[in-house]
Design a protein around this motif. Structure first.
Motif, mmCIF file in Angstrom:
data_model
loop_
_atom_site.group_PDB
_atom_site.id
_atom_site.type_symbol
_atom_site.label_atom_id
_atom_site.label_comp_id
_atom_site.label_asym_id
_atom_site.label_seq_id
_atom_site.Cartn_x
_atom_site.Cartn_y
_atom_site.Cartn_z
ATOM 1 N N LEU A 2 -3.648 22.769 14.384
ATOM 2 C CA LEU A 2 -2.569 23.323 15.195
ATOM 3 C C LEU A 2 -1.317 23.667 14.399
ATOM 4 C CD1 LEU A 2 -2.770 21.097 18.390
ATOM 5 C CD2 LEU A 2 -3.682 23.390 18.030
ATOM 6 N N ARG A 3 -1.257 23.214 13.174
ATOM 7 C CA ARG A 3 -0.097 23.474 12.313
ATOM 8 C C ARG A 3 0.004 24.966 12.019
ATOM 9 N NH1 ARG A 3 -0.269 23.721 6.940
ATOM 10 N NH2 ARG A 3 1.652 23.354 5.853
ATOM 11 N N PRO A 4 1.163 25.554 12.260
ATOM 12 C CA PRO A 4 1.301 26.990 11.976
ATOM 13 C C PRO A 4 1.199 27.284 10.484
ATOM 14 C CG PRO A 4 3.415 26.049 12.613
ATOM 15 C CD PRO A 4 2.386 24.969 12.780
ATOM 16 N N ALA A 5 0.655 28.453 10.169
ATOM 17 C CA ALA A 5 0.487 28.831 8.766
ATOM 18 C C ALA A 5 1.831 29.006 8.077
ATOM 19 C CB ALA A 5 -0.324 30.116 8.669
ATOM 20 N N SER A 6 2.856 29.340 8.821
ATOM 21 C CA SER A 6 4.173 29.572 8.231
ATOM 22 C C SER A 6 4.954 28.272 8.033
ATOM 23 C CB SER A 6 4.977 30.509 9.121
ATOM 24 O OG SER A 6 5.186 29.908 10.395
ATOM 25 N N ALA A 7 4.343 27.135 8.282
ATOM 26 C CA ALA A 7 5.048 25.860 8.137
ATOM 27 C C ALA A 7 5.416 25.567 6.682
ATOM 28 C CB ALA A 7 4.191 24.715 8.691
ATOM 29 N N ASN A 8 4.692 26.148 5.738
ATOM 30 C CA ASN A 8 5.012 25.916 4.327
ATOM 31 C C ASN A 8 6.203 26.727 3.856
ATOM 32 O OD1 ASN A 8 3.034 24.055 3.910
ATOM 33 N ND2 ASN A 8 1.563 25.527 3.118
ATOM 34 N N MET A 9 6.521 27.799 4.537
ATOM 35 C CA MET A 9 7.622 28.649 4.133
ATOM 36 C C MET A 9 8.946 28.001 4.536
ATOM 37 S SD MET A 9 6.154 32.200 5.461
ATOM 38 C CE MET A 9 5.732 33.410 4.249
ATOM 39 N N ARG A 10 9.829 27.900 3.599
ATOM 40 C CA ARG A 10 11.136 27.312 3.858
ATOM 41 C C ARG A 10 12.217 28.302 3.482
ATOM 42 N NH1 ARG A 10 10.211 21.177 1.827
ATOM 43 N NH2 ARG A 10 8.467 20.822 3.190
ATOM 44 N N VAL A 41 10.604 20.927 7.967
ATOM 45 C CA VAL A 41 11.977 21.055 8.444
ATOM 46 C C VAL A 41 12.051 21.835 9.758
ATOM 47 C CG1 VAL A 41 12.980 20.868 6.137
ATOM 48 C CG2 VAL A 41 12.349 23.114 7.022
ATOM 49 N N ASP A 42 10.945 22.408 10.192
ATOM 50 C CA ASP A 42 10.960 23.244 11.389
ATOM 51 C C ASP A 42 10.670 22.470 12.675
ATOM 52 O OD1 ASP A 42 8.369 22.840 10.488
ATOM 53 O OD2 ASP A 42 7.620 24.651 11.445
ATOM 54 N N ILE A 43 10.443 21.168 12.587
ATOM 55 C CA ILE A 43 10.249 20.357 13.786
ATOM 56 C C ILE A 43 11.241 19.207 13.775
ATOM 57 C CG2 ILE A 43 7.821 20.951 14.115
ATOM 58 C CD1 ILE A 43 7.034 18.320 12.843
ATOM 59 N N GLY A 44 11.571 18.721 14.955
ATOM 60 C CA GLY A 44 12.567 17.670 15.090
ATOM 61 C C GLY A 44 12.012 16.292 14.762
ATOM 62 N N VAL A 45 12.900 15.325 14.775
ATOM 63 C CA VAL A 45 12.541 13.957 14.443
ATOM 64 C C VAL A 45 11.566 13.394 15.471
ATOM 65 C CG1 VAL A 45 13.455 11.619 14.134
ATOM 66 C CG2 VAL A 45 14.721 13.584 13.257
ATOM 67 N N GLY A 46 11.779 13.700 16.739
ATOM 68 C CA GLY A 46 10.893 13.204 17.788
ATOM 69 C C GLY A 46 9.477 13.731 17.638
ATOM 70 N N ALA A 47 9.353 15.018 17.336
ATOM 71 C CA ALA A 47 8.032 15.617 17.139
ATOM 72 C C ALA A 47 7.365 15.046 15.891
ATOM 73 C CB ALA A 47 8.158 17.136 17.030
ATOM 74 N N TYR A 55 -2.261 13.942 3.144
ATOM 75 C CA TYR A 55 -1.620 15.258 3.143
ATOM 76 C C TYR A 55 -0.924 15.513 4.473
ATOM 77 C CZ TYR A 55 -1.011 20.284 3.330
ATOM 78 O OH TYR A 55 -0.461 21.529 3.490
ATOM 79 N N ALA A 56 -1.589 15.181 5.572
ATOM 80 C CA ALA A 56 -1.005 15.399 6.894
ATOM 81 C C ALA A 56 0.264 14.569 7.068
ATOM 82 C CB ALA A 56 -2.022 15.073 7.982
ATOM 83 N N LEU A 57 0.235 13.317 6.672
ATOM 84 C CA LEU A 57 1.422 12.469 6.806
ATOM 85 C C LEU A 57 2.581 12.967 5.945
ATOM 86 C CD1 LEU A 57 -0.088 8.884 6.963
ATOM 87 C CD2 LEU A 57 1.074 10.131 8.776
ATOM 88 N N ILE A 58 2.276 13.349 4.724
ATOM 89 C CA ILE A 58 3.333 13.877 3.847
ATOM 90 C C ILE A 58 3.878 15.185 4.405
ATOM 91 C CG2 ILE A 58 3.757 14.845 1.547
ATOM 92 C CD1 ILE A 58 1.732 12.718 0.502
ATOM 93 N N ASP A 59 3.002 16.048 4.908
ATOM 94 C CA ASP A 59 3.429 17.321 5.470
ATOM 95 C C ASP A 59 4.309 17.115 6.696
ATOM 96 O OD1 ASP A 59 3.196 20.280 5.402
ATOM 97 O OD2 ASP A 59 2.332 19.950 7.397
ATOM 98 N N ILE A 60 3.970 16.142 7.528
ATOM 99 C CA ILE A 60 4.778 15.861 8.715
ATOM 100 C C ILE A 60 6.187 15.462 8.297
ATOM 101 C CG2 ILE A 60 5.084 14.216 10.610
ATOM 102 C CD1 ILE A 60 1.986 14.207 10.839
ATOM 103 N N VAL A 61 6.300 14.600 7.314
ATOM 104 C CA VAL A 61 7.611 14.125 6.869
ATOM 105 C C VAL A 61 8.423 15.247 6.238
ATOM 106 C CG1 VAL A 61 8.754 12.555 5.243
ATOM 107 C CG2 VAL A 61 6.810 11.768 6.584
ATOM 108 N N ARG A 62 7.788 16.137 5.490
ATOM 109 C CA ARG A 62 8.507 17.170 4.735
ATOM 110 C C ARG A 62 8.876 18.390 5.563
ATOM 111 N NH1 ARG A 62 5.803 18.456 -0.737
ATOM 112 N NH2 ARG A 62 7.900 19.193 -1.170
#
Length: 66
Positions: A56-64, A28-34, A19-26
């Motif tokens: 540490l992942r913000p709760a609003s990371a799912n909102m697009r 859009v609020d963080i850059g490629v380097g991060a 889940y973490a790996l898929i979430d990192i890839v999907r």
């Protein structure tokens, strides 16, 4: 009996790791380097890296933006 306990612990850890790996890839609020840095942390430190990322992942990371 030991294998059952191992599966009970291992399966949720594998699900959280994937889940973490898929979430990192999907995300859009963080850059490629991060994304690359987080992916390396999660891959090299499977339990600790995943735990830190999910905490540490913000709760609003799912909102697009629609």
């Amino acid at each position: 009996m030991g294998y059952v306990i191992l599966l009970i612990v291992l399966v949720p850890l594998l699900i959280a790791w994937a889940y973490a790996l898929i979430d990192i890839v999907r995300r859009v609020d963080i850059g490629v380097g991060a994304k690359a840095l987080w992916a390396v942390c999660v891959i090299l430190l499977p339990f600790l890296g995943t735990l830190i990322y999910l905490l540490l992942r913000p709760a609003s990371a799912n909102m697009r933006a629609a």
